[in-house]
Design an enzyme around this catalytic site. Structure first.
Site, PDB file in Angstrom:
ATOM      1  N   HIS A  24       0.738  -1.222  -0.101  1.00 27.93           N
ATOM      2  CA  HIS A  24      -0.158   0.128  -0.078  1.00 27.93           C
ATOM      3  C   HIS A  24       0.979   1.190   0.159  1.00 27.93           C
ATOM      4  O   HIS A  24       1.586   1.194   0.627  1.00 27.93           O
ATOM      5  CB  HIS A  24      -0.991  -0.219   1.171  1.00 27.93           C
ATOM      6  CG  HIS A  24      -0.525  -0.202   2.543  1.00 27.93           C
ATOM      7  ND1 HIS A  24      -0.170   1.109   3.352  1.00 27.93           N
ATOM      8  CD2 HIS A  24      -0.211  -0.997   3.212  1.00 27.93           C
ATOM      9  CE1 HIS A  24       0.280   0.870   4.598  1.00 27.93           C
ATOM     10  NE2 HIS A  24       0.291  -0.537   4.680  1.00 27.93           N
ATOM     11  N   ASP A  68       5.902   1.468   6.604  1.00 31.03           N
ATOM     12  CA  ASP A  68       4.829   0.963   6.489  1.00 31.03           C
ATOM     13  C   ASP A  68       3.916   1.720   5.568  1.00 31.03           C
ATOM     14  O   ASP A  68       3.564   2.802   5.806  1.00 31.03           O
ATOM     15  CB  ASP A  68       3.937   0.890   7.866  1.00 31.03           C
ATOM     16  CG  ASP A  68       2.477   0.149   7.746  1.00 31.03           C
ATOM     17  OD1 ASP A  68       2.200  -0.095   6.821  1.00 31.03           O
ATOM     18  OD2 ASP A  68       1.888   0.353   8.902  1.00 31.03           O
ATOM     19  N   HIS A  82       3.643   3.407  12.468  1.00 31.53           N
ATOM     20  CA  HIS A  82       2.633   4.622  13.263  1.00 31.53           C
ATOM     21  C   HIS A  82       3.381   5.475  14.056  1.00 31.53           C
ATOM     22  O   HIS A  82       2.572   5.880  14.884  1.00 31.53           O
ATOM     23  CB  HIS A  82       1.381   3.692  13.536  1.00 31.53           C
ATOM     24  CG  HIS A  82       0.587   3.092  12.365  1.00 31.53           C
ATOM     25  ND1 HIS A  82      -0.675   2.589  12.574  1.00 31.53           N
ATOM     26  CD2 HIS A  82       1.170   2.494  11.384  1.00 31.53           C
ATOM     27  CE1 HIS A  82      -0.959   1.621  11.662  1.00 31.53           C
ATOM     28  NE2 HIS A  82       0.221   1.789  10.734  1.00 31.53           N
ATOM     29  N   GLU A 141      -4.840   1.720   2.562  1.00 32.12           N
ATOM     30  CA  GLU A 141      -4.986   0.787   3.643  1.00 32.12           C
ATOM     31  C   GLU A 141      -5.052   1.091   5.062  1.00 32.12           C
ATOM     32  O   GLU A 141      -5.857   0.354   5.809  1.00 32.12           O
ATOM     33  CB  GLU A 141      -3.650  -0.206   3.297  1.00 32.12           C
ATOM     34  CG  GLU A 141      -3.937  -1.597   4.211  1.00 32.12           C
ATOM     35  CD  GLU A 141      -3.205  -1.613   5.570  1.00 32.12           C
ATOM     36  OE1 GLU A 141      -3.254  -2.665   6.332  1.00 32.12           O
ATOM     37  OE2 GLU A 141      -2.868  -0.482   6.038  1.00 32.12           O
ATOM     38  N   GLU A 142      -4.656   2.121   5.321  1.00 29.48           N
ATOM     39  CA  GLU A 142      -4.434   2.521   6.901  1.00 29.48           C
ATOM     40  C   GLU A 142      -5.582   2.966   7.529  1.00 29.48           C
ATOM     41  O   GLU A 142      -5.985   3.067   8.527  1.00 29.48           O
ATOM     42  CB  GLU A 142      -3.528   3.390   6.989  1.00 29.48           C
ATOM     43  CG  GLU A 142      -1.934   2.988   6.733  1.00 29.48           C
ATOM     44  CD  GLU A 142      -1.230   1.914   7.686  1.00 29.48           C
ATOM     45  OE1 GLU A 142      -1.968   1.818   8.677  1.00 29.48           O
ATOM     46  OE2 GLU A 142      -0.268   1.742   7.474  1.00 29.48           O
ATOM     47  N   ASP A 157      -0.077   4.221   1.042  1.00 34.34           N
ATOM     48  CA  ASP A 157      -0.445   5.270   1.917  1.00 34.34           C
ATOM     49  C   ASP A 157       0.270   5.212   3.297  1.00 34.34           C
ATOM     50  O   ASP A 157       0.569   4.083   3.528  1.00 34.34           O
ATOM     51  CB  ASP A 157      -2.068   5.399   2.248  1.00 34.34           C
ATOM     52  CG  ASP A 157      -2.696   4.190   2.915  1.00 34.34           C
ATOM     53  OD1 ASP A 157      -2.220   3.056   2.296  1.00 34.34           O
ATOM     54  OD2 ASP A 157      -3.343   4.319   3.788  1.00 34.34           O
ATOM     55  N   ASP A 206       3.593  -6.546   3.776  1.00 41.18           N
ATOM     56  CA  ASP A 206       3.149  -5.252   4.607  1.00 41.18           C
ATOM     57  C   ASP A 206       3.516  -5.911   6.068  1.00 41.18           C
ATOM     58  O   ASP A 206       2.519  -5.539   6.982  1.00 41.18           O
ATOM     59  CB  ASP A 206       1.827  -5.098   4.477  1.00 41.18           C
ATOM     60  CG  ASP A 206       1.394  -3.755   4.947  1.00 41.18           C
ATOM     61  OD1 ASP A 206       2.175  -2.953   5.581  1.00 41.18           O
ATOM     62  OD2 ASP A 206       0.030  -3.563   5.006  1.00 41.18           O
TER      63      ASP A 206
END
Ligand SMILES: [Zn+2]
Length: 418
Positions: free
Chosen positions: A89, A151, A390, A185-186, A91, A208
């Site tokens: 992903h 990520d 994150h 995705e997030e 994002d 991922d």
């Protein structure tokens, strides 16, 4: 002594690192309240860049669709018939600052704390056992005031570097590879606009994961519960015997939930109830909670517990009214992957042939693969070498990212024989 898992990983590493540093600089943070797909325009900037780079690598059909999905094909070498997908992903998480990422490469990490130049951010191996094991590795971090975006730009860069390597080496056996880069995705929307039929693969792998060797075919089943309590709002000066305070009822409900069924008190295969957002006035209170478990029966019992607790607390005040809205978010991928054991087996073989022991851990969360597997595209998740996702402490090892890229090349070889 080289800390690369193979000469192949070492060969791919410089291109991989160069791509990774380029991709993380693009602000692709997704937004929960963003409308449309993708939720933010920055994601398209990276997706366009990827299309150009895929075309430059020889994947002539590379294309960005109107929902922000990139798809491209690397044709098979002679005789291979399988069509296998590789997904990541574009994002990054909305939970830490994502604009203005300036990556720093700490060459040959000597151990000890890594102090980043901004915000006083420190990476302390005493609190990060994974980092403690990476002495000698080249560690990439942000500058301390943003997330890094490993990520999932580690996954994006690994796929791009592996595909570029395969395209430049037609003597390496491979099946038809379908490449997909997904938005959002997030915020849980990554798979929603994914056209499984157009992708046309028998299975896929999301790059991922995290720790080197991880191979995941099991996720939580995710449910969101929205609990609305309606009270009766009256001017407090005239409230005697009339006012019913929804905010107080919400507080009592939260206090009545079992503390041992929380994310902070559970691990491994245990599920939880997690109220994560509360908004309340006298007249109305809304509690948003996520409920998770690997097991469907246990999940249902957590939901039932949440519901009966709410009914008991709110029922103690007959004039209050309660609504409980339960929405399914994503399913445990395991039951959808079980009929296709060859998909996980192929990844295990690929990881082993890169000299790594596969780590089979269940994901305490969901991935794009959770929904995709239920949509008919069996999609387990593979490690990327990134950690502390994150957060502003996010980091990734160049050697581990290279191991992931090399694993993709091995995976192509495994599938070329099927
Ligand atoms: Zn991710």
């Amino acid at each position: 002594m080289s800390l690369f898992t193979s000469p192949l990983a070492e060969e791919i590493a410089p291109d991989l690192l160069e791509r990774f540093q380029r991709y993380v600089r693009v602000d692709t943070q997704s937004r929960r309240d963003g409308e449309g797909s993708p939720s933010t325009p920055g994601q398209l900037d990276l997706s366009r860049m990827l299309v150009d780079e895929l075309k430059a690598a020889g994947l002539a059909d590379a294309q960005l669709d109107d929902k922000g999905y990139v798809m491209a094909t690397l044709p098979a070498t002679d005789g291979a018939t399988a069509v296998v997908g590789l997904l990541a992903h574009v994002d990054t998480s909305p939970d830490a600052p994502g604009a203005g990422v300036e990556p720093i490469v700490h060459r040959a990490y000597a151990g000890g704390t890594i102090e980043l130049p901004r915000n006083g951010t420190v990476l302390d191996p005493a609190k990060m056992p994974e980092l403690a094991g990476k002495e000698g590795h080249d560690i990439v971090t942000s500058s301390g005031d943003t997330l890094l975006g490993a990520d999932d730009k580690a996954g994006v860069a690994e796929i791009m570097a592996a595909v570029a390597h395969l395209a430049a080496h037609p003597e390496l056996p491979r099946p038809t590879l379908r490449i997909g880069f997904t938005p959002d995705e997030e915020i849980g929307r990554g798979a929603l606009g994914f056209d499984v039929e157009r992708f046309g693969a028998v299975c896929a792998y999301t790059m991922d994961g995290s720790t080197v060797g991880e191979l995941q075919d099991e996720t939580f089943t995710g449910v969101e519960a929205i609990i609305t309590i309606h009270g009766i709002d009256v001017h407090p000066g005239f409230a005697t015997g009339k006012l019913v305070n929804a905010a107080r009822l919400a507080g009592r409900l939260l206090a009545a939930l079992p503390p041992d069924l929380s994310p902070e008190a559970t691990s491994g295969r245990q599920g939880f109830i997690h109220p994560y957002e509360v908004s309340a006035t006298t007249g109305q209170a809304v509690i948003r909670a996520i409920v998770r478990d690997f097991d469907e029966d246990l999940l249902q019992s957590h939901i039932a517990l949440l519901r009966t607790t709410a009914e008991e607390v709110v029922g103690s005040e007959p004039r209050a009214r309660l609504e409980v809205d339960v929405r399914r978010q994503y399913p445990n991928m395991r039951s959808h992957l079980a009929p296709f054991p060859e998909v996980v087996e192929a990844a295990e073989r690929a990881i082993r042939s890169e000299g790594i022991e596969p780590l089979r851990t269940p994901i305490r969360g969901g991935t794009d693969g959770s929904l995709l597997s239920s949509m008919g595209l069996p999609t387990p998740n593979v490690f990327t070498g990134g950690h502390e996702y994150h957060s502003v402490r996010e980091w990734a090892s160049v050697q581990d990212m290279a191991a992931a890229a090399a694993t993709i090349v091995r995976l192509a070889e495994v599938w070329s024989q099927r």
